[in-house]
Motif scaffolding. Structure first.
Motif, mmCIF file in Angstrom:
data_model
loop_
_atom_site.group_PDB
_atom_site.id
_atom_site.type_symbol
_atom_site.label_atom_id
_atom_site.label_comp_id
_atom_site.label_asym_id
_atom_site.label_seq_id
_atom_site.Cartn_x
_atom_site.Cartn_y
_atom_site.Cartn_z
ATOM 1 N N PHE A 29 0.820 -1.196 0.000
ATOM 2 C CA PHE A 29 0.000 0.000 0.000
ATOM 3 C C PHE A 29 0.859 1.253 0.000
ATOM 4 C CE2 PHE A 29 -3.906 -2.172 0.707
ATOM 5 C CZ PHE A 29 -3.564 -3.304 1.433
ATOM 6 N N ASN A 30 0.383 2.270 -0.684
ATOM 7 C CA ASN A 30 1.056 3.560 -0.643
ATOM 8 C C ASN A 30 0.844 4.255 0.678
ATOM 9 O OD1 ASN A 30 2.615 4.527 -2.914
ATOM 10 N ND2 ASN A 30 0.783 4.127 -4.126
ATOM 11 N N THR A 31 -0.389 4.228 1.160
ATOM 12 C CA THR A 31 -0.759 4.957 2.363
ATOM 13 C C THR A 31 -1.169 3.980 3.452
ATOM 14 O OG1 THR A 31 -1.611 6.790 1.016
ATOM 15 C CG2 THR A 31 -2.265 6.730 3.336
ATOM 16 N N MET A 32 -0.570 4.155 4.622
ATOM 17 C CA MET A 32 -0.971 3.356 5.782
ATOM 18 C C MET A 32 -1.174 4.294 6.956
ATOM 19 S SD MET A 32 1.181 -0.171 5.401
ATOM 20 C CE MET A 32 -0.093 -1.146 6.242
ATOM 21 N N ILE A 50 2.969 7.903 4.246
ATOM 22 C CA ILE A 50 2.794 7.689 2.818
ATOM 23 C C ILE A 50 4.135 7.361 2.193
ATOM 24 C CG2 ILE A 50 2.154 8.785 0.640
ATOM 25 C CD1 ILE A 50 0.057 10.362 2.196
ATOM 26 N N GLY A 51 4.131 6.363 1.321
ATOM 27 C CA GLY A 51 5.375 5.940 0.704
ATOM 28 C C GLY A 51 6.313 5.405 1.760
ATOM 29 N N PHE A 55 5.886 11.413 3.493
ATOM 30 C CA PHE A 55 4.902 12.267 4.160
ATOM 31 C C PHE A 55 4.412 11.544 5.401
ATOM 32 C CE2 PHE A 55 1.865 15.599 4.614
ATOM 33 C CZ PHE A 55 0.744 15.014 5.159
ATOM 34 N N ILE A 56 4.476 12.225 6.536
ATOM 35 C CA ILE A 56 3.981 11.710 7.813
ATOM 36 C C ILE A 56 3.201 12.824 8.487
ATOM 37 C CG2 ILE A 56 4.639 10.930 10.122
ATOM 38 C CD1 ILE A 56 7.057 9.548 8.876
ATOM 39 N N SER A 57 2.081 12.462 9.050
ATOM 40 C CA SER A 57 1.276 13.460 9.735
ATOM 41 C C SER A 57 0.545 12.796 10.887
ATOM 42 C CB SER A 57 0.286 14.100 8.766
ATOM 43 O OG SER A 57 -0.454 15.140 9.399
ATOM 44 N N TYR A 58 0.179 13.615 11.894
ATOM 45 C CA TYR A 58 -0.475 13.103 13.098
ATOM 46 C C TYR A 58 -1.679 13.957 13.452
ATOM 47 C CZ TYR A 58 4.007 10.751 13.694
ATOM 48 O OH TYR A 58 5.128 9.978 13.507
ATOM 49 N N GLY A 59 -2.575 13.361 14.206
ATOM 50 C CA GLY A 59 -3.673 14.127 14.759
ATOM 51 C C GLY A 59 -3.154 15.138 15.765
ATOM 52 N N ASP A 60 -3.905 16.197 15.967
ATOM 53 C CA ASP A 60 -3.453 17.288 16.836
ATOM 54 C C ASP A 60 -3.177 16.831 18.261
ATOM 55 O OD1 ASP A 60 -5.616 19.812 15.289
ATOM 56 O OD2 ASP A 60 -3.637 19.036 14.736
ATOM 57 N N THR A 98 -4.380 1.914 -1.457
ATOM 58 C CA THR A 98 -3.445 1.666 -2.537
ATOM 59 C C THR A 98 -2.948 2.980 -3.138
ATOM 60 O OG1 THR A 98 -5.301 1.480 -4.053
ATOM 61 C CG2 THR A 98 -4.454 -0.568 -3.111
ATOM 62 N N LYS A 99 -3.735 4.018 -3.048
ATOM 63 C CA LYS A 99 -3.370 5.311 -3.610
ATOM 64 C C LYS A 99 -2.668 6.176 -2.574
ATOM 65 C CE LYS A 99 -7.752 7.360 -2.248
ATOM 66 N NZ LYS A 99 -9.075 7.870 -2.691
ATOM 67 N N VAL A 100 -2.191 7.312 -3.027
ATOM 68 C CA VAL A 100 -1.703 8.342 -2.120
ATOM 69 C C VAL A 100 -2.928 9.116 -1.645
ATOM 70 C CG1 VAL A 100 -0.312 10.429 -1.894
ATOM 71 C CG2 VAL A 100 0.536 8.483 -3.233
ATOM 72 N N VAL A 101 -3.265 8.963 -0.415
ATOM 73 C CA VAL A 101 -4.460 9.596 0.128
ATOM 74 C C VAL A 101 -4.239 11.095 0.287
ATOM 75 C CG1 VAL A 101 -5.909 9.770 2.189
ATOM 76 C CG2 VAL A 101 -5.313 7.524 1.271
ATOM 77 N N ARG A 102 -5.245 11.872 -0.146
ATOM 78 C CA ARG A 102 -5.146 13.339 -0.024
ATOM 79 C C ARG A 102 -5.773 13.803 1.276
ATOM 80 N NH1 ARG A 102 -2.982 16.032 -4.784
ATOM 81 N NH2 ARG A 102 -2.586 14.324 -6.225
ATOM 82 N N THR A 103 -7.002 13.339 1.513
ATOM 83 C CA THR A 103 -7.704 13.740 2.739
ATOM 84 C C THR A 103 -7.432 12.677 3.791
ATOM 85 O OG1 THR A 103 -9.421 14.693 1.321
ATOM 86 C CG2 THR A 103 -9.913 14.520 3.659
ATOM 87 N N ILE A 104 -6.307 12.830 4.451
ATOM 88 C CA ILE A 104 -5.773 11.756 5.285
ATOM 89 C C ILE A 104 -6.654 11.427 6.482
ATOM 90 C CG2 ILE A 104 -3.383 12.088 4.599
ATOM 91 C CD1 ILE A 104 -2.968 13.778 7.102
ATOM 92 N N VAL A 105 -7.482 12.363 6.929
ATOM 93 C CA VAL A 105 -8.303 12.125 8.113
ATOM 94 C C VAL A 105 -9.638 11.482 7.769
ATOM 95 C CG1 VAL A 105 -7.233 14.042 9.330
ATOM 96 C CG2 VAL A 105 -9.384 14.408 8.087
ATOM 97 N N SER A 106 -9.925 11.323 6.481
ATOM 98 C CA SER A 106 -11.208 10.773 6.059
ATOM 99 C C SER A 106 -11.148 9.267 5.978
ATOM 100 C CB SER A 106 -11.606 11.340 4.704
ATOM 101 O OG SER A 106 -12.760 10.683 4.234
#
Length: 123
Positions: A29-32, A50-51, A55-60, A98-106
């Motif tokens: 998967f691209n995005t986990m 991602i990848g 790209f790495i991001s976290y909830g507030d 499988t894709k690069v997710v744009r709206t990561i929180v959805s």
């Protein structure tokens, strides 16, 4: 058959640490990501990678306490959680796309979900 299997949850005292694992099988998967859901609350976004970590991001609410990583050779994503608080008590779910997710929180952006692993933090 695609599967996501989480492990590593358990009971820990406040201030302690846990490392969750999510082993994927059947494809890569691209995005986990990780989400969590506490009793009587909506599922919320915890973190995404991602990848190979481009790209790495976290909830507030994470505020530097958690770290997400992945090992593509093992097709596994990890969530290291430090300085745990009682309010971190929840079922933690692995999600993958499988894709690069744009709206990561959805949640709707993710194709596959694990069954969840329970994290309980005692005060």
């Amino acid at each position: 058959q695609v599967q996501l299997v989480e492990s590593g949850g358990g009971l820990v005292q406040a201030g302690g640490s846990l490392r969750l694992s999510c082993a994927a099988s059947g494809r890569s998967f691209n995005t986990m990501a990780w989400f969590r859901q506490a009793p009587e609350k909506e599922r919320e976004f915890v973190g995404v990678i991602i990848g190979n970590g481009i790209f790495i991001s976290y909830g507030d609410f994470v505020k530097g306490r958690f770290a997400i990583s992945r090992d593509d050779a093992k097709n596994t994503v990890y969530l290291r959680m430090n300085s745990l608080k009682p309010e971190d008590t929840a079922a933690y779910y692995c999600a993958a796309a499988t894709k690069v997710v744009r709206t990561i929180v959805s949640e709707r952006e993710y194709d596959y979900w694990g069954q969840g692993t329970q994290v309980t933090v005692s005060s």
